[in-house]
Every structure is written in structure tokens, then in C-alpha cells.
Design an enzyme around this catalytic site. Structure first.
Site, PDB file in Angstrom:
ATOM      1  N   HIS A 123       0.802  -1.213   0.000  1.00 52.27           N
ATOM      2  CA  HIS A 123       0.000   0.000   0.000  1.00 52.27           C
ATOM      3  C   HIS A 123       0.845   1.277   0.000  1.00 52.27           C
ATOM      4  O   HIS A 123       1.916   1.344   0.597  1.00 52.27           O
ATOM      5  CB  HIS A 123      -0.943   0.016   1.211  1.00 52.27           C
ATOM      6  CG  HIS A 123      -0.214  -0.027   2.525  1.00 52.27           C
ATOM      7  ND1 HIS A 123       0.228   1.097   3.176  1.00 52.27           N
ATOM      8  CD2 HIS A 123       0.133  -1.078   3.305  1.00 52.27           C
ATOM      9  CE1 HIS A 123       0.819   0.755   4.307  1.00 52.27           C
ATOM     10  NE2 HIS A 123       0.785  -0.569   4.413  1.00 52.27           N
ATOM     11  N   ASP A 124       0.334   2.278  -0.727  1.00 57.28           N
ATOM     12  CA  ASP A 124       0.905   3.627  -0.744  1.00 57.28           C
ATOM     13  C   ASP A 124       2.296   3.702  -1.356  1.00 57.28           C
ATOM     14  O   ASP A 124       3.022   4.676  -1.134  1.00 57.28           O
ATOM     15  CB  ASP A 124       0.908   4.228   0.669  1.00 57.28           C
ATOM     16  CG  ASP A 124      -0.486   4.287   1.259  1.00 57.28           C
ATOM     17  OD1 ASP A 124      -1.273   5.141   0.837  1.00 57.28           O
ATOM     18  OD2 ASP A 124      -0.809   3.439   2.128  1.00 57.28           O
ATOM     19  N   GLY A 141       5.152  -0.919   2.718  1.00 62.61           N
ATOM     20  CA  GLY A 141       4.342   0.247   2.397  1.00 62.61           C
ATOM     21  C   GLY A 141       5.123   1.549   2.322  1.00 62.61           C
ATOM     22  O   GLY A 141       6.233   1.673   2.837  1.00 62.61           O
TER      23      GLY A 141
END
Length: 262
Positions: A123-124, A141
Site C-alpha cells: 500500500h501507498d 508500504g
């Protein structure tokens, strides 16, 4: 060209499929997926979540893009998104997750990326163009990866790490510090082993450009005095050299973040 959907595939209502998209056997396309023209999902591939897959991209069997972040207690939301560029390839069992809204909510993969078997984009992350991740590379992340970065197989990268463009991450490297543009790192924990000269030559950097980058590297990482002072002096010495300053500014923009050193 018409869209082709195999009878065993499940494309949910609301999904948008571009012209010439092909969805193979036992694939699943979620209701919020947008798939660009000419892309192909081979058997058992999944596009889920609020995900955009660019044109002329290919998902090989069991690749899954758009799954929610691996964060305990996370609740799926439209603000959690994944954007993948054009001409990307995700090989078997490769994965990419959506972002967390409080950090902007967007995981992004650029154009012309090649993600090999079992590699993971968490994520991200913000991945540049022309990035290659060999088998089982794992990115935690909030990682930023510049254009033209290559990862050797089984490399793993700690969350919030920054990797400059044209860097090379050696196979099996465990990376817990930032990597300068043009750098090459190896080992566990990874250390800077020099410049990615092979990659730079392949991408057309000429002799003068290579000398400029090498000069900045030597000024920052070798010589007398402490690292902070050498960095400050290099910023003065190379003020009119854009490639040298790219390396120097990358380090300065990281603030107190640790940087891979020789």
C-alpha cells in the site's frame, strides 16, 4: 476490437473494460475496476478494489491487483485506490495493493513496469516508469521508487524507503535505508557498492554524464571530513551540474533519513 470474456470468467456489473480487452478463464474483475484498451487477463487473474489498469497490460495466471492493504482492522473504502500505468506486466502470483486514505489513499505503478513471479507492491507505494522487479521481490508500504530501477530476485525493502532513479538493488538485498539515484546496493543489510554503471550505459548516458555522476559520488562518499560537511561542499562544487545535483539533492531532501553508504 471487441471485448472478449471467457464464459468461466466473472466480470461484475460496474466494471469498465476498454476496447480489445481479453478476460481469460476463471478470472474475476470487480465492480470498480477500470481496464484499459488492449489489456489481457490470463486464467485466474484478479482485478479488484478501486483499481485502474492501463492499456496493453497483461496479468498472468493468479496475479492479483487491487487487494486491500495488509493492515489489521483496515476497512475497504473508495478512497483506497490503485493506479497501474500502460504496458505493464504482472507475472504469476504477483500482487499490488490499494492505498490507505490517511496517507493519500493511492498506490501507483508507472508505465512499462515488469513485475515478475511472486513480487509484491504494498500500500501507498509510488513506483516510477520502466521498473523491473524480479521474482519474489517484496516492497513494504510507503516506498518511493524512481524510474528505471531494477530489483534482483528476493530483495526486500523496508517501509518509507526512497530509491532514486536508475538505481540497482541486488538480488537478496535487505534494504532499510534510502538509495541514491544511479546507485547500486547489495547485501543484508544493503550497503552501497558503487554506481549502477552497467544500467546507466545501457540507458545511453554518455561519458561526460558518467564522469559528472562519478565525481559527485566520490565527493560525497569519500575523502576527508564528516559526511554532512562533504555533502555541503559537493552542493557548492557541483551547483551547475544537474546530474550531480540530482544525487546531492536526493540526499538533502531526505532530511534525517538514513542513506545507504559504502
Amino acid at each position: 476490437m471487441p471485448v472478449e470474456i471467457h464464459p468461466t470468467a466473472y466480470v461484475e456489473t460496474g466494471a469498465e473494460l476498454g476496447e480489445g480487452t481479453r478476460v481469460g478463464p476463471f478470472c474475476h474483475v470487480g465492480p470498480h475496476a477500470v481496464i484499459g484498451a488492449g489489456s489481457e487477463l490470463r486464467s485466474h487473474a484478479v482485478v479488484t478494489g478501486h483499481t485502474t489498469l492501463g492499456e496493453n497490460s497483461v496479468l498472468h495466471p493468479h496475479a492479483v491487483v487491487g487487494g486491500p492493504p495488509q493492515v489489521i482492522g483496515f476497512q475497504e473504502t473508495p478512497e483506497s485506490r490503485l493506479q497501474i500505468g500502460n504496458n505493464c506486466t504482472f507475472r504469476e502470483y504477483a500482487t499490488a495493493h490499494t492505498g490507505i486514505p490517511k496517507f493519500g489513499g493511492l498506490t501507483q505503478v508507472g508505465d512499462n513496469c515488469f513485475i515478475m513471479i511472486g513480487a509484491h507492491i504494498a500500500h501507498d507505494n509510488h513506483i516510477g516508469n520502466n521498473v523491473v522487479m524480479a521474482n519474489n521481490v517484496s516492497l513494504a508500504g510507503h516506498i518511493t521508487v524512481g524510474d528505471n530501477v531494477w530489483f534482483g530476485g528476493l530483495a526486500a525493502v523496508h517501509q518509507f524507503t526512497r530509491i532514486g532513479r536508475n538505481a540497482f538493488i541486488g538480488g537478496g538485498a535487505i534494504l532499510v535505508e534510502d538509495v541514491i539515484p544511479f546507485g547500486s546496493v547489495v547485501g543484508n543489510h544493503a550497503r552501497l557498492s558503487g554506481l549502477n554503471m552497467v544500467g546507466l550505459k545501457r540507458r545511453g548516458f554518455d561519458k561526460a554524464q558518467l564522469q559528472e555522476i562519478r565525481g559527485a559520488y566520490k565527493a560525497v562518499f569519500t575523502g576527508d571530513g564528516i559526511f554532512k560537511d562533504r555533502l555541503a561542499q559537493a552542493a557548492v562544487t557541483f551547483a551547475d551540474k544537474p546530474l550531480a545535483m540530482e544525487l546531492i539533492d536526493f540526499i538533502r531532501q531526505g532530511g534525517d533519513r538514513p542513506i545507504c553508504k559504502p
